[in-house]
Write a protein that holds these residues in place. Structure first.
Motif, PDB file in Angstrom:
ATOM      1  N   LYS A  23       0.767  -1.168   0.107  1.00 41.36           N
ATOM      2  CA  LYS A  23       0.064  -0.035  -0.064  1.00 41.36           C
ATOM      3  C   LYS A  23       0.844   1.228  -0.133  1.00 41.36           C
ATOM      4  O   LYS A  23       0.613   2.427   0.482  1.00 41.36           O
ATOM      5  CB  LYS A  23      -0.991  -0.080   1.150  1.00 41.36           C
ATOM      6  N   LYS A  24       2.122   1.096  -0.362  1.00 41.81           N
ATOM      7  CA  LYS A  24       2.976   2.068  -0.560  1.00 41.81           C
ATOM      8  C   LYS A  24       3.312   2.955   0.683  1.00 41.81           C
ATOM      9  O   LYS A  24       3.368   4.188   0.698  1.00 41.81           O
ATOM     10  CB  LYS A  24       2.271   3.217  -1.799  1.00 41.81           C
ATOM     11  N   SER A  62       3.059   7.029   1.098  1.00 44.36           N
ATOM     12  CA  SER A  62       1.953   7.758   0.117  1.00 44.36           C
ATOM     13  C   SER A  62       1.228   8.265   1.183  1.00 44.36           C
ATOM     14  O   SER A  62       0.258   8.985   0.898  1.00 44.36           O
ATOM     15  CB  SER A  62       1.068   6.709  -0.456  1.00 44.36           C
ATOM     16  N   ASN A  64      -1.170   9.497   4.668  1.00 43.25           N
ATOM     17  CA  ASN A  64      -2.152   9.003   5.265  1.00 43.25           C
ATOM     18  C   ASN A  64      -2.795   8.146   4.788  1.00 43.25           C
ATOM     19  O   ASN A  64      -3.231   8.285   3.451  1.00 43.25           O
ATOM     20  CB  ASN A  64      -3.214  10.280   5.871  1.00 43.25           C
ATOM     21  N   LEU A  66      -5.822   6.845   2.929  1.00 40.55           N
ATOM     22  CA  LEU A  66      -6.889   7.586   2.452  1.00 40.55           C
ATOM     23  C   LEU A  66      -8.281   6.634   2.696  1.00 40.55           C
ATOM     24  O   LEU A  66      -9.297   7.469   3.052  1.00 40.55           O
ATOM     25  CB  LEU A  66      -7.080   7.908   0.923  1.00 40.55           C
TER      26      LEU A  66
HETATM   27  N1  COA Z   1      -3.961   5.303   1.361  1.00 43.53           N
HETATM   28  C1  COA Z   1      -4.527   4.180   1.133  1.00 43.53           C
HETATM   29  N2  COA Z   1      -4.182   3.160   0.185  1.00 43.53           N
HETATM   30  C2  COA Z   1      -3.043   3.824  -0.611  1.00 43.53           C
HETATM   31  C3  COA Z   1      -2.631   4.967  -0.551  1.00 43.53           C
HETATM   32  C4  COA Z   1      -2.736   5.698   0.562  1.00 43.53           C
HETATM   33  N3  COA Z   1      -2.608   7.103   0.863  1.00 43.53           N
HETATM   34  N4  COA Z   1      -1.640   5.360  -1.462  1.00 43.53           N
HETATM   35  C5  COA Z   1      -1.587   4.350  -2.351  1.00 43.53           C
HETATM   36  N5  COA Z   1      -2.459   3.287  -1.808  1.00 43.53           N
HETATM   37  C6  COA Z   1      -2.960   1.880  -2.421  1.00 43.53           C
HETATM   38  C7  COA Z   1      -3.657   2.082  -3.737  1.00 43.53           C
HETATM   39  O1  COA Z   1      -5.070   2.094  -3.509  1.00 43.53           O
HETATM   40  C8  COA Z   1      -3.251   0.735  -4.314  1.00 43.53           C
HETATM   41  O2  COA Z   1      -3.958  -0.033  -3.810  1.00 43.53           O
HETATM   42  P1  COA Z   1      -4.445  -1.734  -4.457  1.00 43.53           P
HETATM   43  O3  COA Z   1      -3.288  -2.235  -5.125  1.00 43.53           O
HETATM   44  O4  COA Z   1      -5.205  -2.087  -3.574  1.00 43.53           O
HETATM   45  O5  COA Z   1      -5.416  -0.838  -5.601  1.00 43.53           O
HETATM   46  C9  COA Z   1      -1.643   0.507  -3.863  1.00 43.53           C
HETATM   47  O6  COA Z   1      -1.682   1.193  -2.540  1.00 43.53           O
HETATM   48  C10 COA Z   1      -0.471   0.846  -4.796  1.00 43.53           C
HETATM   49  O7  COA Z   1      -0.998   2.205  -5.125  1.00 43.53           O
HETATM   50  P2  COA Z   1      -1.096   2.810  -6.639  1.00 43.53           P
HETATM   51  O8  COA Z   1      -1.752   4.073  -6.578  1.00 43.53           O
HETATM   52  O9  COA Z   1      -1.317   1.618  -7.695  1.00 43.53           O
HETATM   53  O10 COA Z   1       0.839   3.074  -6.846  1.00 43.53           O
HETATM   54  P3  COA Z   1       1.230   4.051  -7.775  1.00 43.53           P
HETATM   55  O11 COA Z   1       2.718   3.816  -7.675  1.00 43.53           O
HETATM   56  O12 COA Z   1       0.872   4.184  -9.087  1.00 43.53           O
HETATM   57  O13 COA Z   1       1.003   5.746  -7.009  1.00 43.53           O
HETATM   58  C11 COA Z   1       1.004   7.464  -5.444  1.00 43.53           C
HETATM   59  C12 COA Z   1       1.596   5.856  -6.127  1.00 43.53           C
HETATM   60  C13 COA Z   1       1.474   7.517  -4.021  1.00 43.53           C
HETATM   61  C14 COA Z   1       1.246   8.427  -6.314  1.00 43.53           C
HETATM   62  C15 COA Z   1      -0.604   6.932  -5.209  1.00 43.53           C
HETATM   63  O14 COA Z   1      -1.003   5.953  -4.707  1.00 43.53           O
HETATM   64  C16 COA Z   1      -1.155   8.295  -4.557  1.00 43.53           C
HETATM   65  O15 COA Z   1      -1.350   9.331  -5.241  1.00 43.53           O
HETATM   66  N6  COA Z   1      -1.802   7.827  -3.261  1.00 43.53           N
HETATM   67  C17 COA Z   1      -2.569   8.933  -2.572  1.00 43.53           C
HETATM   68  C18 COA Z   1      -1.368   9.693  -1.971  1.00 43.53           C
HETATM   69  C19 COA Z   1      -2.295  10.834  -0.942  1.00 43.53           C
HETATM   70  O16 COA Z   1      -2.903  11.558  -1.431  1.00 43.53           O
HETATM   71  N7  COA Z   1      -2.060  10.544   0.312  1.00 43.53           N
HETATM   72  C20 COA Z   1      -2.701  11.444   1.274  1.00 43.53           C
HETATM   73  C21 COA Z   1      -1.906  12.820   1.709  1.00 43.53           C
HETATM   74  S1  COA Z   1      -2.482  13.718   2.835  1.00 43.53           S
END
Ligand code: COA
Length: 258
Positions: A23-24, A62, A64, A66
């Protein structure tokens, strides 16, 4: 206890490794609790002279989880039911033990704002720092509304907060967020060597120096102020739209929210 945070102690260094790579390294409430308790506990452990924070997987964090923001937004989870991010950020805000960070890949949200409470920061060449609070209809936390502009200036901080500007490793170093940029393969060794060097120094002199350089009371007060706005924003229609957009893997549309 959570398998998503690994905790080890050796050579005066308490190492906290984020370990939820699938989940990164999104930070769940359990992870915040484990990190906060470990940082608080270090203050009373004479064997710990420095804390090192690092991460397994292809990115630091990544930010908090979400899903837990979404749960508060939809009313499934009451905000008061959890310590949430405050467990970590308050522990960092009051930490007496020096903290070193080793950041590879992305550091989103609190992944970046926590670095402003770290005393030495090492970035891998692929590091990318973002604080997309406003994109999520949220506001800065972890006292970053004062620590980030103090560190890099108002204009750059506003661009990071409001426009979601991503700051790469070289820029972060030039802006004073980090000590050094190192090849990915050297990151851990470099950060550990620095943490062990801090751990070998006279502990009272180190602790007093850190305390004099930090404004803990001010940070903790600002965290409360930010937290009240953050909590209110979590429940808004604009936040619901931002979280739905992430879940549905589409761009948010804020044109219809009032
Ligand atoms: N919360 C919960 N789950 C998350 C997460 C987060 N902040 N960031 C990533 N994940 C999950 C994804 O939903 C995905 O789950 P799945 O495999 O069950 O579908 C998995 O982690 C891999 O993430 P993915 O988006 O496919 O990786 P990526 O390398 O393409 O992108 C990010 C990485 C960080 C750019 C992208 O995941 C992202 O934008 N995440 C949200 C970041 C955010 O807004 N955080 C809150 C800040 S206040």
């Amino acid at each position: 206890m959570t398998e998503h945070v690994l905790i080890e102690k050796a050579n005066g260094v308490l190492t906290l490794t984020l370990n939820r790579p699938d989940k990164k390294n999104a930070l769940s409430n359990e992870m915040y609790g484990a990190l906060g308790d470990a940082i608080d506990g270090a203050a009373d452990d004479p064997e710990v002279r420095c804390i090192l924070i690092q991460a397994n997987g292809d990115m630091f964090t990544s930010g908090n989880d979400l899903a837990s923001f979404q749960a508060v937004n939809s009313g499934e989870a009451a905000q008061g039911d959890r310590r949430g991010g405050s467990a970590l950020i308050q522990a960092l805000g009051r930490a007496k033990t020096p903290v070193v960070a080793a950041v590879n890949g992305r550091a989103v949200g609190v992944g970046t704002t926590m670095l402003l409470h770290c005393d030495l920061v090492f970035l891998a060449e692929d590091a990318l720092l973002t604080t997309p609070f406003v994109n999520l209809a949220l506001v800065p936390e972890a006292a970053s509304s004062i620590t980030l502009p103090a560190r890099i200036g108002h204009a750059r901080a506003f661009s990071m907060f409001v426009l979601g500007e991503a700051v790469d490793a070289r820029k972060a170093e030039a802006w004073g967020i980090a000590n050094a940029v190192v090849p990915v393969g050297e990151l851990r060794a470099r950060a550990r060597a620095a943490a062990e060097a801090v751990a070998a120094k006279p502990p009272s002199a180190v602790a007093i120096t850190k305390a004099l350089m930090r404004e803990s009371e001010r940070y903790l007060a600002r965290m409360q102020e930010e937290g009240a706005h953050f909590g209110a924003q979590l429940k808004t229609a604009e936040a619901a739209e931002a979280f739905a957009a992430f879940r549905e893997k589409r761009a948010p549309d804020f044109s219809k929210v009032s």
